[in-house]
Motif scaffolding. Structure first.
Motif, PDB file in Angstrom:
ATOM      1  N   GLY A  68      47.051  36.702  23.561  1.00 52.98           N
ATOM      2  CA  GLY A  68      48.101  37.417  24.097  1.00 52.98           C
ATOM      3  C   GLY A  68      47.508  37.999  25.502  1.00 52.98           C
ATOM      4  N   LEU A  69      48.556  38.465  26.457  1.00 47.29           N
ATOM      5  CA  LEU A  69      47.998  38.765  27.666  1.00 47.29           C
ATOM      6  C   LEU A  69      47.031  40.063  27.649  1.00 47.29           C
ATOM      7  CD1 LEU A  69      48.461  38.598  30.742  1.00 47.29           C
ATOM      8  CD2 LEU A  69      50.447  40.082  30.751  1.00 47.29           C
ATOM      9  N   LEU A  70      47.517  40.862  26.885  1.00 47.36           N
ATOM     10  CA  LEU A  70      46.589  42.270  26.505  1.00 47.36           C
ATOM     11  C   LEU A  70      45.302  42.016  26.034  1.00 47.36           C
ATOM     12  CD1 LEU A  70      46.626  45.242  26.832  1.00 47.36           C
ATOM     13  CD2 LEU A  70      47.489  45.475  24.420  1.00 47.36           C
ATOM     14  N   LEU A  71      45.173  41.198  25.048  1.00 45.96           N
ATOM     15  CA  LEU A  71      43.805  40.503  24.621  1.00 45.96           C
ATOM     16  C   LEU A  71      43.129  40.000  25.514  1.00 45.96           C
ATOM     17  CD1 LEU A  71      42.327  40.692  21.784  1.00 45.96           C
ATOM     18  CD2 LEU A  71      43.337  38.642  21.074  1.00 45.96           C
ATOM     19  N   SER A  72      43.560  39.316  26.359  1.00 44.41           N
ATOM     20  CA  SER A  72      42.803  38.507  27.563  1.00 44.41           C
ATOM     21  C   SER A  72      42.277  39.411  28.581  1.00 44.41           C
ATOM     22  CB  SER A  72      43.590  37.432  28.082  1.00 44.41           C
ATOM     23  OG  SER A  72      44.291  36.679  27.192  1.00 44.41           O
ATOM     24  N   VAL A  73      43.026  40.612  28.884  1.00 39.54           N
ATOM     25  CA  VAL A  73      42.873  41.407  29.933  1.00 39.54           C
ATOM     26  C   VAL A  73      41.769  42.369  29.561  1.00 39.54           C
ATOM     27  CG1 VAL A  73      43.884  43.267  31.332  1.00 39.54           C
ATOM     28  CG2 VAL A  73      44.985  41.129  31.162  1.00 39.54           C
ATOM     29  N   ILE A  74      41.786  42.991  28.317  1.00 38.37           N
ATOM     30  CA  ILE A  74      40.881  43.921  27.907  1.00 38.37           C
ATOM     31  C   ILE A  74      39.298  43.499  27.816  1.00 38.37           C
ATOM     32  CG2 ILE A  74      39.972  44.957  25.789  1.00 38.37           C
ATOM     33  CD1 ILE A  74      42.741  45.566  24.934  1.00 38.37           C
ATOM     34  N   PRO A  75      39.001  42.200  27.399  1.00 41.50           N
ATOM     35  CA  PRO A  75      37.483  41.959  27.435  1.00 41.50           C
ATOM     36  C   PRO A  75      37.175  41.627  28.866  1.00 41.50           C
ATOM     37  CG  PRO A  75      38.729  39.998  26.509  1.00 41.50           C
ATOM     38  CD  PRO A  75      39.760  41.292  26.519  1.00 41.50           C
ATOM     39  N   ALA A  76      37.912  41.164  29.687  1.00 41.12           N
ATOM     40  CA  ALA A  76      37.614  40.647  31.136  1.00 41.12           C
ATOM     41  C   ALA A  76      37.571  42.185  31.952  1.00 41.12           C
ATOM     42  CB  ALA A  76      38.787  39.845  31.515  1.00 41.12           C
ATOM     43  N   GLY A  77      38.305  43.067  31.563  1.00 40.91           N
ATOM     44  CA  GLY A  77      38.254  44.239  32.059  1.00 40.91           C
ATOM     45  C   GLY A  77      36.974  45.077  31.798  1.00 40.91           C
ATOM     46  N   LEU A  78      36.608  45.205  30.443  1.00 39.43           N
ATOM     47  CA  LEU A  78      35.344  45.634  30.119  1.00 39.43           C
ATOM     48  C   LEU A  78      34.289  45.040  30.665  1.00 39.43           C
ATOM     49  CD1 LEU A  78      36.313  46.173  26.287  1.00 39.43           C
ATOM     50  CD2 LEU A  78      36.028  47.910  28.000  1.00 39.43           C
ATOM     51  N   PHE A  79      34.274  43.816  30.880  1.00 41.73           N
ATOM     52  CA  PHE A  79      33.345  43.106  31.426  1.00 41.73           C
ATOM     53  C   PHE A  79      32.974  43.321  32.890  1.00 41.73           C
ATOM     54  CE2 PHE A  79      31.357  39.967  34.451  1.00 41.73           C
ATOM     55  CZ  PHE A  79      30.413  39.602  33.907  1.00 41.73           C
ATOM     56  N   LEU A  80      34.206  43.591  33.534  1.00 43.39           N
ATOM     57  CA  LEU A  80      34.071  43.855  35.160  1.00 43.39           C
ATOM     58  C   LEU A  80      33.634  45.444  35.366  1.00 43.39           C
ATOM     59  CD1 LEU A  80      34.711  43.235  38.034  1.00 43.39           C
ATOM     60  CD2 LEU A  80      37.118  43.873  37.629  1.00 43.39           C
ATOM     61  N   GLN A  83      29.793  45.544  35.084  1.00 46.18           N
ATOM     62  CA  GLN A  83      29.054  45.150  36.136  1.00 46.18           C
ATOM     63  C   GLN A  83      29.155  46.213  37.191  1.00 46.18           C
ATOM     64  OE1 GLN A  83      27.281  41.880  35.773  1.00 46.18           O
ATOM     65  NE2 GLN A  83      28.064  42.838  33.934  1.00 46.18           N
ATOM     66  N   VAL A  84      30.268  46.769  37.351  1.00 46.06           N
ATOM     67  CA  VAL A  84      30.349  48.118  38.359  1.00 46.06           C
ATOM     68  C   VAL A  84      29.457  49.040  37.982  1.00 46.06           C
ATOM     69  CG1 VAL A  84      31.879  49.888  39.259  1.00 46.06           C
ATOM     70  CG2 VAL A  84      32.678  47.302  39.000  1.00 46.06           C
ATOM     71  N   ALA A  85      29.442  49.458  36.459  1.00 48.02           N
ATOM     72  CA  ALA A  85      28.419  50.258  36.108  1.00 48.02           C
ATOM     73  C   ALA A  85      26.771  50.227  36.463  1.00 48.02           C
ATOM     74  CB  ALA A  85      28.657  50.779  34.646  1.00 48.02           C
ATOM     75  N   ILE A  86      26.396  48.715  36.127  1.00 49.16           N
ATOM     76  CA  ILE A  86      25.124  48.343  36.645  1.00 49.16           C
ATOM     77  C   ILE A  86      24.934  48.484  38.073  1.00 49.16           C
ATOM     78  CG2 ILE A  86      23.612  46.389  36.590  1.00 49.16           C
ATOM     79  CD1 ILE A  86      24.984  45.558  33.894  1.00 49.16           C
ATOM     80  N   LEU A 106      31.484  39.942  44.066  1.00 52.89           N
ATOM     81  CA  LEU A 106      32.249  38.441  43.889  1.00 52.89           C
ATOM     82  C   LEU A 106      32.191  37.778  42.670  1.00 52.89           C
ATOM     83  CD1 LEU A 106      34.288  36.316  44.971  1.00 52.89           C
ATOM     84  CD2 LEU A 106      32.328  35.468  46.464  1.00 52.89           C
ATOM     85  N   TRP A 107      30.801  37.825  42.246  1.00 51.16           N
ATOM     86  CA  TRP A 107      30.172  36.933  40.926  1.00 51.16           C
ATOM     87  C   TRP A 107      30.898  37.682  39.838  1.00 51.16           C
ATOM     88  CZ3 TRP A 107      29.623  33.461  43.763  1.00 51.16           C
ATOM     89  CH2 TRP A 107      28.593  33.482  44.845  1.00 51.16           C
ATOM     90  N   ALA A 108      31.037  39.356  39.953  1.00 47.83           N
ATOM     91  CA  ALA A 108      31.548  39.966  38.810  1.00 47.83           C
ATOM     92  C   ALA A 108      33.070  39.581  38.744  1.00 47.83           C
ATOM     93  CB  ALA A 108      31.324  41.411  39.062  1.00 47.83           C
ATOM     94  N   LEU A 109      33.874  39.535  39.830  1.00 50.39           N
ATOM     95  CA  LEU A 109      35.085  39.317  39.837  1.00 50.39           C
ATOM     96  C   LEU A 109      35.504  37.879  39.113  1.00 50.39           C
ATOM     97  CD1 LEU A 109      36.390  40.874  42.957  1.00 50.39           C
ATOM     98  CD2 LEU A 109      37.294  41.470  40.830  1.00 50.39           C
ATOM     99  N   SER A 111      33.525  36.070  37.310  1.00 50.70           N
ATOM    100  CA  SER A 111      33.233  35.961  35.862  1.00 50.70           C
ATOM    101  C   SER A 111      34.152  36.629  34.846  1.00 50.70           C
ATOM    102  CB  SER A 111      31.735  36.812  35.688  1.00 50.70           C
ATOM    103  OG  SER A 111      30.890  36.091  36.305  1.00 50.70           O
ATOM    104  N   ALA A 112      34.678  37.912  35.367  1.00 48.51           N
ATOM    105  CA  ALA A 112      35.859  38.366  34.543  1.00 48.51           C
ATOM    106  C   ALA A 112      37.215  37.579  34.640  1.00 48.51           C
ATOM    107  CB  ALA A 112      36.331  39.813  35.515  1.00 48.51           C
ATOM    108  N   PHE A 113      37.498  36.770  35.523  1.00 49.74           N
ATOM    109  CA  PHE A 113      38.432  35.679  35.787  1.00 49.74           C
ATOM    110  C   PHE A 113      38.202  34.519  34.831  1.00 49.74           C
ATOM    111  CE2 PHE A 113      40.322  31.828  37.202  1.00 49.74           C
ATOM    112  CZ  PHE A 113      41.598  31.905  37.284  1.00 49.74           C
ATOM    113  N   VAL A 114      37.175  34.347  34.698  1.00 48.29           N
ATOM    114  CA  VAL A 114      36.599  33.162  33.949  1.00 48.29           C
ATOM    115  C   VAL A 114      37.000  33.655  32.206  1.00 48.29           C
ATOM    116  CG1 VAL A 114      34.771  31.898  32.513  1.00 48.29           C
ATOM    117  CG2 VAL A 114      34.798  31.883  35.223  1.00 48.29           C
ATOM    118  N   ILE A 115      36.521  34.869  31.949  1.00 49.94           N
ATOM    119  CA  ILE A 115      36.795  35.324  30.585  1.00 49.94           C
ATOM    120  C   ILE A 115      38.447  35.413  30.186  1.00 49.94           C
ATOM    121  CG2 ILE A 115      36.612  37.406  29.234  1.00 49.94           C
ATOM    122  CD1 ILE A 115      33.918  37.999  30.347  1.00 49.94           C
ATOM    123  N   PHE A 116      39.127  35.849  31.386  1.00 47.29           N
ATOM    124  CA  PHE A 116      40.558  35.973  31.146  1.00 47.29           C
ATOM    125  C   PHE A 116      41.214  34.496  31.170  1.00 47.29           C
ATOM    126  CE2 PHE A 116      44.566  35.740  33.556  1.00 47.29           C
ATOM    127  CZ  PHE A 116      45.626  37.017  32.790  1.00 47.29           C
TER     128      PHE A 116
END
Length: 293
Positions: A68-80, A83-86, A106-109, A111-116
């Motif tokens: 589902g859309l929410l289940l796809s957005v959550i892990p991608a968002g958490l990954f992003l 990366q910002v925190a690091i 750019l690689w972080a964005l 990568s997050a898109f790949v997960i989504f």
């Protein structure tokens, strides 16, 4: 049950726990994790993560399902966010850490898109983004070099090969990593190198009583330094094996014919100089023959 995914997830959690939760001595010994270093454990995390990605792609493709859309957005968002925190911590504490990766955002964005995209079964888009990340990202971090410097064409290596052809014997490289590299590329039989697994035959000669088995029974590079008496094996770091060398020791007298050294402090008592070379970095590389006391 998706046993492959369960197994890979278990591996990831075990490696994460080993890295970040203290008090794992007994379990880490059982799993042989104590014979490696944290950097290699993180490589294991990366490999398991890639395998998980491949499995999820295959599973979603076989069953024609998508998250589902929410289940796809959550892990991608958490990954992003991770990366910002690091990046924030690196910028404040170790700015030089970001210098090799100026396009980290750019690689972080991507990568997050790949997960989504994988979760939503947008496989072509995910594959293109992943290809960009791997090729461009690794290309900037590990540049492509043209040609390889062939040590066999150098004067020291030519002399090593000539000596070995005339009098076949076993070598030991003592000192920096240069003697080890020179012996490896020259193709002679040597007690130096990087072992994927320890050789029982070799280590039975160096350490016949297996006194230092914990130190040498591991994936590591083997290097030698000047010392006194029989070989003493230690680990300067988890993936390096350092052994002391004394040409008058019983080990050297029985099993070593030639020594290649750029080390200071090597006892010349049981060594006969064969040849000497001045290197461009102003160090000296010397070939010795092991002789009786």
């Amino acid at each position: 049950m998706p046993w492959e995914l369960i197994g890979l997830t278990t591996v990831v959690f075990v490696l994460l726990a080993y890295l970040y939760i203290p008090g794992w001595d007994a379990i880490s010994k059982l799993l042989l994790l104590d014979l490696t270093i944290a950097a290699r454990v993180r490589l294991g995390l990366g490999l398991a993560s890639l395998a998980m990605l491949a499995y999820v792609i295959r599973y979603l493709d076989q069953h024609r399902v998508r998250a589902g859309l929410l289940l796809s957005v959550i892990p991608a968002g958490l990954f992003l966010l991770s990366q910002v925190a690091i990046a924030v911590v690196a910028y404040r504490a170790i700015p030089a850490m970001l210098e090799p990766v100026p396009l980290w955002w750019l690689w972080a964005l991507l990568s997050a898109f790949v997960i989504f995209a994988v979760s939503r079964r947008m496989m072509r888009s995910a594959a293109v983004a992943f290809l960009i990340i791997t090729v461009a990202g690794s290309g900037l971090t590990n540049p492509v070099y043209v040609g390889v410097y062939d040590l066999r064409e150098t004067e020291p290596s030519k002399e090593i090969q000539r000596i070995d052809e005339a009098t076949e014997g076993t070598w030991v490289g003592v000192g920096s990593r240069v003697p080890t590299a020179m012996l490896l590329e020259s193709g002679v039989e040597a007690f130096n190198g990087f072992q994927g697994a320890p050789s029982d035959e070799m280590w039975s000669l160096i350490d016949p009583a297996s006194q230092y088995e914990y130190q040498w029974n591991r994936l590591a590079g083997v290097n030698w330094t000047p010392g006194d008496g029989e070989p003493i094996v230690s680990n300067p770091v988890g993936d390096q094996i350092e052994v002391t060398f004394d040409a008058c020791s019983e080990f050297a007298q029985e099993h070593v014919q030639f020594v290649l050294s750029d080390a200071e402090g090597l006892d010349p008592t049981c060594l006969s100089e064969v040849d000497r070379f001045e290197l461009p970095d102003e160090s000296t590389l010397t070939i010795f023959e092991v002789v009786a006391p």
